[in-house]
Design a protein around this motif. Sequence first.
Motif, short mmCIF file in Angstrom:
data_model
loop_
_atom_site.label_atom_id
_atom_site.label_comp_id
_atom_site.label_asym_id
_atom_site.label_seq_id
_atom_site.Cartn_x
_atom_site.Cartn_y
_atom_site.Cartn_z
N PHE A 106 31.62 25.38 16.58
CA PHE A 106 30.14 25.32 15.76
C PHE A 106 29.20 24.90 15.14
O PHE A 106 28.30 24.88 15.15
CB PHE A 106 30.06 26.20 17.31
N PRO A 107 30.28 25.70 13.86
CA PRO A 107 29.37 26.03 12.51
C PRO A 107 28.80 24.52 11.65
O PRO A 107 28.24 24.52 11.82
CB PRO A 107 30.00 26.59 11.32
N ASP A 108 29.67 23.78 12.45
CA ASP A 108 29.78 22.30 11.84
C ASP A 108 28.80 21.41 12.38
O ASP A 108 27.16 20.96 11.85
CB ASP A 108 31.05 21.65 12.03
N PHE A 109 28.28 22.14 13.93
CA PHE A 109 27.34 21.18 14.73
C PHE A 109 26.58 21.76 14.21
O PHE A 109 24.90 21.18 14.31
CB PHE A 109 27.51 21.87 16.15
N LEU A 110 25.94 23.12 13.74
CA LEU A 110 24.94 24.04 13.70
C LEU A 110 24.65 22.75 12.08
O LEU A 110 23.34 22.76 12.18
CB LEU A 110 24.88 25.19 13.27
N LYS A 111 25.35 22.61 11.45
CA LYS A 111 24.83 21.80 10.16
C LYS A 111 24.76 20.02 10.40
O LYS A 111 23.61 20.40 9.85
CB LYS A 111 26.36 21.61 9.01
N ARG A 112 25.36 19.59 11.22
CA ARG A 112 24.88 18.19 11.78
C ARG A 112 23.38 17.98 12.13
O ARG A 112 22.98 17.69 12.19
CB ARG A 112 26.05 18.05 12.82
N MET A 113 23.46 19.46 13.18
CA MET A 113 21.98 18.56 13.91
C MET A 113 21.05 19.41 12.62
O MET A 113 19.79 18.61 12.94
CB MET A 113 21.87 20.05 14.95
N SER A 159 31.88 14.37 27.82
CA SER A 159 33.53 15.04 27.34
C SER A 159 33.65 15.36 25.65
O SER A 159 32.97 14.41 24.76
CB SER A 159 34.75 14.72 27.96
N VAL A 160 33.74 16.63 25.30
CA VAL A 160 34.18 16.66 24.04
C VAL A 160 36.01 17.37 23.46
O VAL A 160 36.01 16.79 22.45
CB VAL A 160 33.06 18.03 23.42
N GLY A 161 36.46 16.80 24.92
CA GLY A 161 37.97 17.14 24.67
C GLY A 161 38.31 18.44 24.70
O GLY A 161 37.57 18.82 26.03
N GLU A 162 39.15 18.26 24.61
CA GLU A 162 40.45 19.29 25.73
C GLU A 162 41.27 20.64 24.27
O GLU A 162 41.16 20.44 23.19
CB GLU A 162 42.12 18.67 25.81
N GLN A 289 30.62 14.64 17.32
CA GLN A 289 31.03 14.75 15.80
C GLN A 289 31.64 15.45 15.06
O GLN A 289 32.69 15.68 14.75
CB GLN A 289 30.12 14.18 14.91
N SER A 290 31.26 16.84 15.87
CA SER A 290 31.87 17.91 15.43
C SER A 290 32.32 18.56 15.30
O SER A 290 33.59 19.26 14.95
CB SER A 290 30.48 19.07 15.53
N SER A 291 33.10 18.23 17.24
CA SER A 291 34.09 18.78 17.83
C SER A 291 35.63 19.10 17.05
O SER A 291 36.15 17.91 16.52
CB SER A 291 34.09 17.51 19.72
N THR A 292 36.51 19.43 17.10
CA THR A 292 38.13 19.90 16.71
C THR A 292 38.62 20.07 17.39
O THR A 292 40.26 19.85 17.55
CB THR A 292 38.46 21.21 15.65
N PHE A 293 38.39 19.87 19.26
CA PHE A 293 39.19 19.53 20.42
C PHE A 293 39.40 18.29 19.99
O PHE A 293 39.38 17.41 19.68
CB PHE A 293 38.63 19.82 21.72
N VAL A 294 40.97 18.42 21.01
CA VAL A 294 41.43 16.75 21.44
C VAL A 294 41.12 16.05 22.11
O VAL A 294 40.38 16.83 23.50
CB VAL A 294 43.17 17.50 21.73
N ARG A 295 40.67 14.56 21.69
CA ARG A 295 40.11 14.15 23.00
C ARG A 295 41.18 12.65 22.96
O ARG A 295 42.40 12.18 22.21
CB ARG A 295 39.18 13.01 21.95
#
Length: 309
Positions: A106-113, A159-162, A289-295
């Motif tokens: 989520f911190p990376d998501f905030l930076k990208r937003m 979906s953002v991953g698993e 783009q930010s998600s570290t979850f497996v896709r």
Amino acid sequence: MLTIKQLQAFYWVAKLGTLNKAAEKLHITQSAATKRLQEVEAAVAGPVFAGASRKNHLTRLGRELEMECEHLFDQLQALEQLKRSGHPPVRTLKVGLTEVVALTWFPDFLKRMKASYPSIIVQPEIDFSLALQEKLECGDLDFTILPNHHASEAVLTVSVGEVKFGWFAAPGMFAADVSHPLHELASKPVIEQSENSVITLVCSRLWESEGVQPERIYGGNNIQALAGLVAAGVGISCLPVQLFRSELRSGSLVLVKTPAPGPTVGYSCCFLKHPASDLGRKVAEVARQSSTFVRRDVTGKRASPARRP
């Protein structure tokens, strides 16, 4: 001729289900919302809701009017953006998320937003998924990042991953390099979050499918606190593997081997279908783009390995 305010009252009653919720969304009294809805029905010469409860049950005329409202509001939004293109307005985006998302990407998501949409202020709210889902469907949140769960037809998902979960224990609690079936795990107390947690519901179904009833301990609503109880030898817990790789390397926690792999939980971005859905899709793309979850790709193969937070 119908006014924008009258159409907004109808539209939000249709989307949120009740006059009270629509009134809160529009910051007007319930009596004002009722009056505007009555004016809409008088103007279109027919009922737009079926039954007396006024609970999101649209008549055929109501569904047609809802589609016309979405088209009109899209045009109005485009005109407003064009008018203010030189000075983009600051708006707040209320985003609901679970602890797993907050502690990973989520911190990376905030930076990208901030880089992509400097005129949007993200206001996060961390809670259990079921509570956040209710707030989204009621209009109290604009956007959520949640484990996959049944949602109403008014909600769009991307979906953002698993997230891979596993059974964690203190060192020495179970023999290493040996596969332990669930009935063996059930010999130890199981430390859980509240019943509003999706992983708690998933694990409950696992115990039921095996016909075992372990001692279940409420360990609080903080994943790190659960891990601390596990490390202290209080019991076992089903935790996201990605969050505790350093503890596994240090040996303060161990991942118990089981015949079947631990549960995997899919996560999605969720937002309501309404004239601002285009923004929801753009924000969902930033989340992807930010998600570290497996896709995974269409064949089910791992398409994008999780990055470490």
